[in-house]
Motif scaffolding. Structure first.
Motif, PDB file in Angstrom:
ATOM      1  N   ARG B 433       0.870  -1.185   0.000  1.00 38.83           N
ATOM      2  CA  ARG B 433       0.000   0.000   0.000  1.00 38.83           C
ATOM      3  C   ARG B 433       0.897   1.221   0.000  1.00 38.83           C
ATOM      4  N   TRP B 453       1.520   1.582   9.069  1.00 37.12           N
ATOM      5  CA  TRP B 453       2.036   2.393   7.975  1.00 37.12           C
ATOM      6  C   TRP B 453       3.452   2.805   8.334  1.00 37.12           C
ATOM      7  N   ALA B 475       0.655  -3.580  -5.987  1.00 39.84           N
ATOM      8  CA  ALA B 475       0.885  -2.223  -5.464  1.00 39.84           C
ATOM      9  C   ALA B 475       1.425  -1.286  -6.525  1.00 39.84           C
ATOM     10  N   GLU B 478      -0.992   1.171  -7.518  1.00 40.04           N
ATOM     11  CA  GLU B 478      -1.247   2.174  -6.492  1.00 40.04           C
ATOM     12  C   GLU B 478      -0.132   3.218  -6.472  1.00 40.04           C
ATOM     13  N   ASP B 571      -6.704  -2.057  -5.513  1.00 43.63           N
ATOM     14  CA  ASP B 571      -7.822  -1.233  -5.079  1.00 43.63           C
ATOM     15  C   ASP B 571      -8.511  -0.726  -6.339  1.00 43.63           C
TER      16      ASP B 571
END
Lengths: 689, 689
Positions: B433, B453, B475, B478, B571
């Motif tokens: 992420r 995070w 990822a 992203e 996502d």
């Protein structure tokens, strides 16, 4: 064919089927044949390249029911047909039915090339035509090349074309072809020949083989697996021609001479079943090589195979333990027809080849008897036919169109010479014909390998090379019958010792007497025990037949067919003298050779026969002699030798038959005379057969 | 059931199917279910011994459409059912439907045990019930013992009973059962369970397995053979329950990481095809052992198997050379469904087990895409559904009840992280992420294996153990999207070097610029080439989708389903930001996990789905992107990054998007910017994928 037909359309008659119909001018002869259900082979699908659809054209006028010469009843040869003729040749009068069209009345001969080898089938069968409709068809198609806009698989496009050009719907494909299809299509530049197999109308058709380009050869084998001998025909499925016929001895003999000793071997040896299955399959593969070499055929072109055999051979071939068949209730693992693959059975033929095994009738009446039934067809006629296959058991089928009954009778191996003191296999030197002079009681005989009778000049020279080694199985009947006709044995089967005063050939051995047939290097005698063995065998056979006649309520049979090797060599007259078979016009008694192999061949060349024999076997009433209380009485009643001399005046000669002997030691004494056998003894006896 | 029905007969409602009907009192619940076509399993044939026919009984009164309590609407438990309850137990409210009769209005719940493992299928699918109608059925019968008066074979009597008790007509028998039948029947004392397999209503049913006595277990496997991973479900065919699910990596990886390198391996190595076929079959056998161990199931109880895979996996699994799939016209050897045997494919499951392989749609759209289509069912709905499976090629299916189109688009391996400088497989330590602050251009990220995070307290400790090792495939989307949203890259995909003055994370490398995502033991950067690779992949995907939308003439889609691992982790927002997929209500975009495996499972549990997908695949319009001239334009048009910020206000933050750059060196310069690709280049590119 959908155009309205009218009476001015040309009339076409197809021979030898006799089917006829009217077709609009311009119809191809091939289409007309198909419309009428006349079987005409075609591989190339009307491209005039395979030449399989050849017919013989006779132009005809039916107006006066005779054929008149005229050249305009059939189309002239077109460019394609002329090209075929130039390259491959076309015999006079022959045309390619795919390329010639009907233009007037015609008589069309469809060549029937099926010729059954005379060695294995009686001469009368030579002119029998097996109408063909094989389970296998070769179909040439030109497949569309791959198209990215319609990304159907290569195999799927092949199927599309087989439906479009040949009408095959819903085709299955043999798994082994999946990896090969693409390279075959490319090698054939998108022209390929597919072998389509469809056992029965109701089964789904399968693509079982595939070749690049036009493949114009397809063969089948029909095989009869006997306990002693395995026989095979190699046949072209396209022409129906028998290309080669051969036989070999069954290598299972090393595990046991007769069937029951083989079953015992399986019961005693954990690996016995596998060993015998391997042995028979290897022998079959050896025969395949042999017939292929003889016929100049590649084993890879064998695409269909039909097998028959007695129940124990049937089971061992299929890899099934035959133990249950060795004991009551003699349960078959499977009685219905078996449809399988050559590859499943380890056969070295085309990997996709199919195998069809005819149904068995009962635990002792096998697929061989079913095949013989198919061949001789009692169920197809109005007359009462008796079909007998004499081996270690006699398989007996009796009936007509209305009803068919079948049974097995425990004759034992005497008819095959196995329990006979001087018995031997048919081989050079074996006595095969015998005559006994009723006055002098002197015999004369012929041996295998010599054309001369023993009393003819030059016999001594010929026989000295061959030797006189024994009596072959089929001659046993003749010797005993001649002894009976000469008065040497009585109706009760006793060798008459009082004749010793008349002839030095009547010899005493212990409490019984023998007949000296030949006194050479080997003394060949017929002993009292030999006569008893034949008596027992013949009463078993006769009792079985009689039982079936009683079941059907018939007093006599119209025709008698002897199937198998035994029947081919015995003289029916002597069989009747000894009372093996019931009264029947001698002209109607015949040996039909390997009728089982012939039936297998029929099922190979025409799948309709598969349905026919399956239906027939279901319909046959099976009689188990062991369960019939009356059988024992029939057996005893059949023991005496009948007075048949009147029926055969040419055999009667000048003899007066001896009066029936009534000494107290006959019958049932320890000298080997028959006595009533218990059920147990018969079962044991069957176990030995 | 032939009794005249009248409105006073009790009404029975089966749930969850909702099927209902009136039946005379005394009808068994099982018979009523069958009459209505409600699938209720039964092995013992109404003997109340197998317990498979259990139902949950709610007595009901339909007069007021509500269920009222009453005890007399169903028969009381009889002796047999009580015996079953005593020995095996019966949960409260459960009854054996074979032994309980209808005596009044009833609501019957048929238990639906099919539970799909949440790991492989999205949660939403957990409540999806696959209505069962497996190709396989277990049937217990009691066979008559051998009877010498009716000498039908053991197998033939078994067939008679299967017809009498279960209605099976015209049964085929697997060849391998012939040698076993007699001993199985005797071991079971004439009571045996037969496994009957019938693929489709039109096919002939086969006996494929046989056990002595009552055999109450039958399993199937559903397997998706991916290039990277092979996934398998083990399912009870009797209850529908998924017993175990597992996966393994495809061992063919050692012959080549991606599909085309495996095809090359086959082309270069004569034994290559065999080696890869063996490898995949061995891996599948390994998985079989694994799921069997997990589920406590014997592999010999696996009787049916369904396989799906992309065309190259499909071919290699079936032993077909995939070479043709490596070059235009990408010809499949077979596109239709394949019906075969586990034994033919070397699978270590029951020797008679059948195998069904779903059809392939096109040379690049395989049986996996067909299975995903079956699972998600665009063809079953009115709404326009887009189904995307992103691998090295993207398989795209678009359509609804009216029309379905499909294509493959050469996205290349970028989405899998393969052409990305810091790309790596999803493993602990991989960045999964990313967020980038548009003001400071500072990133924060999460790695696999940590919940924190990178800017949270404690991350340093956690990450020091794991390391920060790269960017996992999913990822990448992203990161690039965040870079775009932060203004680091332009609409044209150029990393803006001028930002180097604002942030030390903008690094120069030769003529282009990179973004430094993490500066630890390993420097993790996103280079200009990385961005270009993602741009090329996303334009290929988008162009493929757009092409299909144009074919159907639709401007937008109603729902989007991402199948496969890729879809499970990205996502959807970012996919839309980058323009991988067309505009769609975000709520209607979802990942569906291993939809191919789910489709395989459906075809395993209900043979009607086999027919459904075969029909659907035939109906699907196949679009080959390489043949569509318009595709190239769509591809170029899709290269730019769209302005999607308006659509996602929560992502817009405070950034002002950079103005579209128009410097003369863009696009088409040597700095890696996209330019129009020739057809040859695209083909070469596809060859690498």
């Amino acid at each position: 064919m959908n155009a309205p037909l009218n009476h001015t359309d040309p009339l076409v008659l197809f021979m030898p089927s006799g089917k006829r119909g009217r077709f609009p001018k311009g119809t191809t002869v091939l289409d007309a044949a198909r419309e009428l259900g006349v079987y005409v082979e075609s591989v190339c699908g009307g491209r005039a390249t395979c030449g399989r659809c050849q017919v013989i054209v006779q132009e005809g006028s039916f107006a006066k029911h005779k054929i008149v010469s005229s050249n305009d009843h059939i189309s002239a040869k077109g460019a394609k047909e002329e090209r075929y003729e130039r390259i491959r040749g076309l015999a006079d009068g022959r045309r390619l039915s795919c390329s010639s069209t009907i233009e007037g009345d015609l008589v069309i001969d469809v060549p029937q090339d099926t010729v059954i080898n005379a060695q294995v089938v009686r001469k009368a069968a030579l002119d029998r035509v097996i109408e063909r409709s094989p389970a296998l068809q070769l179909c040439y198609v030109e497949v569309d090349q791959p198209d990215m806009h319609k990304p159907l698989g290569d195999l799927d496009r092949l199927k599309v074309m087989l439906e479009k050009d040949w009408g095959w719907q819903d085709l299955l494909v043999s798994q082994h072809l999946l990896p090969q299809t693409q390279s075959i299509l490319r090698k054939g530049q998108w022209g390929v020949t597919a072998a389509i197999h469809r056992d029965l109308e109701s089964s789904r058709p399968s693509i079982i083989a595939l070749w690049p380009g036009l493949h114009n050869e397809a063969y089948g084998i029909a095989c009869d697996i006997g306990s002693t001998t395995i026989a095979m025909h190699l046949v072209s499925l396209l022409s129906g021609r028998v290309v080669a016929t051969s036989g070999t001895s069954n290598p299972q003999i090393r595990f046991g001479e007769d069937l029951m000793s083989r079953v015992s071997y399986v019961m005693m040896n954990p690996e016995g079943r596998q060993a015998m299955t391997t042995a028979v399959r290897e022998a079959i593969n050896g025969l395949v090589s042999k017939v292929c070499a003889e016929g100049g055929v590649s084993a890879d072109d064998i695409l269909d195979a039909v097998f028959v055999g007695n129940p124990i051979m049937h089971h061992l071939f299929l890899g099934i333990d035959p133990t249950e068949l060795g004991q009551a209730p003699f349960a078959l693992a499977v009685s219905g027809a078996v449809h399988t693959w050559g590859s499943e059975l380890g056969l070295k033929i085309n990997h996709g080849a199919r195998v069809y095994v005819l149904p068995c009738i009962a635990g002792h009446v096998g697929a061989d008897a079913a095949a013989a039934t198919l061949s001789e067809g009692p169920h197809r006629q109005d007359r009462m036919m008796l079909l007998v296959d004499v081996g270690t058991n006699a398989e007996i089928v009796l009936g007509n169109r209305e009803r068919v009954v079948a049974a097995s009778s425990p004759t034992g191996p005497a008819f095959e010479g196995a329990e006979i003191s001087s018995g031997q296999r048919a081989a050079p030197g074996a006595i095969e014909r015998v005559r006994i002079d009723p006055e002098t009681l002197e015999p004369r005989f012929r041996i295998i390998g010599s054309e001369k009778w023993s009393d003819e000049e030059g016999f001594a020279e010929e026989s000295s090379a061959l030797g006189v080694t024994g009596i072959c199985g089929s001659a046993i009947i003749e010797v005993v019958a001649e002894m009976y006709l000469a008065g040497i044995i009585s109706e009760d089967g006793v060798v008459d010792g009082s004749l010793a005063t008349r002839s030095p050939r009547i010899l005493q051995s212990g409490r019984t007497w023998s007949y000296l047939l030949h006194d050479g290097k080997q003394r060949i005698t017929v002993t009292q025990n030999d006569v008893r063995a034949i008596q027992l065998a013949k009463s078993a056979l006769y009792a079985g037949i009689k039982l079936l006649m009683e079941k059907l309520g018939v007093q006599r049979v119209d025709t008698i067919r002897f199937a198998g090797a035994f029947g081919s060599f015995i003289d029916p007259k002597y069989a009747m003298v000894l009372g093996l078979i019931p009264d029947c016009d001698l002209k109607e008694v015949s040996a039909v050779g390997n009728a089982a192999g012939q039936g297998a061949l029929m099922a190979l060349l025409n799948r309709d026969y598969r349905r026919e024999i399956e239906d027939t076997v279901r319909r046959i009433e099976k009689i188990e002699t062991a369960l019939e209380p009356h059988f024992q009485q029939l057996f005893i009643d059949a023991m005496a030798l009948p007075n048949k001399v009147d029926a055969f005046p040419e055999l009667a000669r000048s003899v007066t038959l001896p009066a029936r002997k009534t000494s107290p030691d006959e019958p049932g004494t320890s000298d080997g005379a028959p006595r009533r056998r218990s059920r147990e003894e018969r079962a044991a006896r069957r176990s030995r057969s």
